[in-house]
Design an enzyme around this catalytic site. Structure first.
Site, PDB file in Angstrom:
ATOM      1  N   ARG A  17       0.836  -1.203   0.000  1.00 12.12           N
ATOM      2  CA  ARG A  17       0.000   0.000   0.000  1.00 12.12           C
ATOM      3  C   ARG A  17       0.877   1.260   0.000  1.00 12.12           C
ATOM      4  O   ARG A  17       0.942   1.990  -0.978  1.00 12.12           O
ATOM      5  CB  ARG A  17      -0.937  -0.022   1.221  1.00 12.12           C
ATOM      6  CG  ARG A  17      -2.110   0.948   1.129  1.00 12.12           C
ATOM      7  CD  ARG A  17      -1.800   2.364   1.544  1.00 12.12           C
ATOM      8  NE  ARG A  17      -1.293   2.467   2.908  1.00 12.12           N
ATOM      9  CZ  ARG A  17      -0.770   3.571   3.418  1.00 12.12           C
ATOM     10  NH1 ARG A  17      -0.677   4.663   2.690  1.00 12.12           N
ATOM     11  NH2 ARG A  17      -0.303   3.583   4.649  1.00 12.12           N
ATOM     12  N   ASP A  18       1.610   1.489   1.078  1.00 12.92           N
ATOM     13  CA  ASP A  18       2.347   2.749   1.213  1.00 12.92           C
ATOM     14  C   ASP A  18       3.497   2.830   0.213  1.00 12.92           C
ATOM     15  O   ASP A  18       3.778   3.894  -0.351  1.00 12.92           O
ATOM     16  CB  ASP A  18       2.892   2.876   2.648  1.00 12.92           C
ATOM     17  CG  ASP A  18       3.003   4.320   3.110  1.00 12.92           C
ATOM     18  OD1 ASP A  18       2.834   5.225   2.273  1.00 12.92           O
ATOM     19  OD2 ASP A  18       3.271   4.552   4.294  1.00 12.92           O
ATOM     20  N   HIS A 214       3.216   3.853  12.942  1.00 12.72           N
ATOM     21  CA  HIS A 214       3.561   3.848  11.516  1.00 12.72           C
ATOM     22  C   HIS A 214       4.662   4.890  11.344  1.00 12.72           C
ATOM     23  O   HIS A 214       4.409   6.085  11.466  1.00 12.72           O
ATOM     24  CB  HIS A 214       2.307   4.207  10.711  1.00 12.72           C
ATOM     25  CG  HIS A 214       2.523   4.322   9.235  1.00 12.72           C
ATOM     26  ND1 HIS A 214       2.261   3.288   8.358  1.00 12.72           N
ATOM     27  CD2 HIS A 214       2.978   5.343   8.472  1.00 12.72           C
ATOM     28  CE1 HIS A 214       2.526   3.686   7.116  1.00 12.72           C
ATOM     29  NE2 HIS A 214       2.970   4.926   7.159  1.00 12.72           N
ATOM     30  N   HIS A 216       8.224   6.517   9.397  1.00  8.01           N
ATOM     31  CA  HIS A 216       9.008   6.681   8.164  1.00  8.01           C
ATOM     32  C   HIS A 216      10.459   6.940   8.542  1.00  8.01           C
ATOM     33  O   HIS A 216      10.774   7.285   9.682  1.00  8.01           O
ATOM     34  CB  HIS A 216       8.439   7.833   7.331  1.00  8.01           C
ATOM     35  CG  HIS A 216       7.194   7.465   6.580  1.00  8.01           C
ATOM     36  ND1 HIS A 216       6.934   7.879   5.301  1.00  8.01           N
ATOM     37  CD2 HIS A 216       6.123   6.703   6.924  1.00  8.01           C
ATOM     38  CE1 HIS A 216       5.766   7.399   4.896  1.00  8.01           C
ATOM     39  NE2 HIS A 216       5.244   6.687   5.866  1.00  8.01           N
ATOM     40  N   CYS A 247      11.971   8.354  -0.371  1.00  4.14           N
ATOM     41  CA  CYS A 247      11.429   9.612   0.108  1.00  4.14           C
ATOM     42  C   CYS A 247      11.777  10.696  -0.892  1.00  4.14           C
ATOM     43  O   CYS A 247      12.948  10.958  -1.139  1.00  4.14           O
ATOM     44  CB  CYS A 247      12.006   9.955   1.474  1.00  4.14           C
ATOM     45  SG  CYS A 247      11.470  11.585   2.010  1.00  4.14           S
ATOM     46  N   ASN A 256       9.052   4.177   4.153  1.00  6.69           N
ATOM     47  CA  ASN A 256       8.764   3.541   5.437  1.00  6.69           C
ATOM     48  C   ASN A 256      10.062   2.967   5.982  1.00  6.69           C
ATOM     49  O   ASN A 256      11.033   2.805   5.256  1.00  6.69           O
ATOM     50  CB  ASN A 256       7.771   2.389   5.234  1.00  6.69           C
ATOM     51  CG  ASN A 256       6.434   2.868   4.715  1.00  6.69           C
ATOM     52  OD1 ASN A 256       6.111   2.674   3.556  1.00  6.69           O
ATOM     53  ND2 ASN A 256       5.665   3.515   5.561  1.00  6.69           N
TER      54      ASN A 256
END
Ligand code: ZN
Length: 317
Positions: A17-18, A214, A216, A247, A256
């Site tokens: 997903r991310d 969650h 990063h 990123c 992540n």
């Protein structure tokens, strides 16, 4: 809800997903399913497999319903999805997702830009979803998490106060979520802040209602922030295989935190994740084959496992 054998820390893979929503190439359905299958075989017990957002907004995730259907075939895997609103939640429930995560931004500006709704409007959606979930027979209700995004700072508004995050965590609980999560969407968090914010939210809603973070790795503090989370009783951490997505603001930084490095750290510390690290490292080949132009991150995959590294004995499965 699927059953997890006892483990110390739940590593929740969010790359499908991310990671995938952050890159331009669209991974084929077959490759996504192969990725999920291989992580499950390595012992990963929770995977966020996609997001129920309109396909025109995120074409990378347009096949989420098909992936949920496939992932549900793995007994013991919690199939998680992101839902932006009640419409997405209805689709997720129809597809059979075990866990729904709805993001509520701590920054009103970010909320309007990201979800095109005010925080009050998002909370209305949360109430609708909670009612939808409660209307299902007890055995068929997905776990419903409200995740406070930009909880540690916002690229549009800057500082986010502890009071604001606590207020939204309480509002999410009152609106009917089962659990609140905290997301460092922007990679602003530092370890002291993680400890302070988790403690403040625990004090407000109870420790059992905030168990996951969650994080990063935008500024290289991802694993330091995990350590801070462990200090204050966090037991679930989101991460992405190969730090997929990177990123855009920090070239060379993963998006992540990297699943492989997270599992290495936890297992080396004697915390059981249920994950076979060597098998997990091999899953990178699937990403490399399906997304040949995307960089994969991680220190452990490059350096290899230390001589004499002894992961915790894996539970039978
Ligand atoms: Zn994220």
């Amino acid at each position: 809800m699927s059953q997890h054998p006892p483990i110390d820390i739940l590593v929740s893979e969010v790359g499908p997903r991310d990671g995938l929503q952050s890159i331009d190439p669209i991974m084929s359905l077959a490759a996504k399913c192969a990725w999920i299958d291989a992580e499950f075989a390595a012992g990963v017990r929770e995977i966020e497999v996609g997001s129920f957002v309109p396909a025109k907004l995120l074409p990378q995730l347009a096949d989420t319903a098909a992936i949920v259907a496939h992932a549900r075939s793995h007994a013991g895997l919690t199939v998680a999805v992101l839902v932006p609103n009640a419409k997405g939640a209805a689709a997720a429930i129809a597809a059979g997702a075990h866990k729904l995560t709805l993001p509520l931004s701590a920054s009103e500006t970010h909320s309007l830009k990201n979800l095109r709704r005010t925080q009050a409007q998002v909370l209305d959606e949360v109430r609708d979803i909670a009612a939808m979930v409660k209307a299902l027979p007890p055995g068929e209700r997905p776990h419903f998490e409200g995740s406070v995004s930009t909880a540690f700072g916002c690229t549009l508004e800057g500082v986010v106060t502890t009071a604001k995050v606590v207020e939204l965590a309480e509002a999410l609980m009152a609106a009917g979520v089962d659990e609140v999560g905290l997301s460092d969407t922007t990679g602003y968090a530092n370890p002291a802040q993680v400890r302070d914010l988790v403690r403040a939210v625990h004090a407000a809603i109870g420790a059992t209602h905030l168990t996951g973070l969650h994080l990063h790795n935008t500024r290289g503090l991802g694993l330091a922030n995990v350590m801070a989370g462990l200090d204050v009783g966090i037991t679930t951490f989101d991460s992405s295989l190969g730090g997929l997505g990177g990123c855009p603001f920090a070239p060379g930084a993963s998006g992540n935190i990297v699943t492989e490095d997270l599992v290495f750290m936890l297992e080396a510390m004697g915390l059981d994740t249920g994950i076979d690290l060597e098998r997990l490292l091999a899953v990178r080949d699937i990403l490399r084959g399906a997304l040949p132009t995307e960089p994969l991150y991680g220190f452990t995959p490059d350096a290899g496992l230390p001589l004499g590294f002894m992961p915790r004995v894996q539970p039978p499965r």
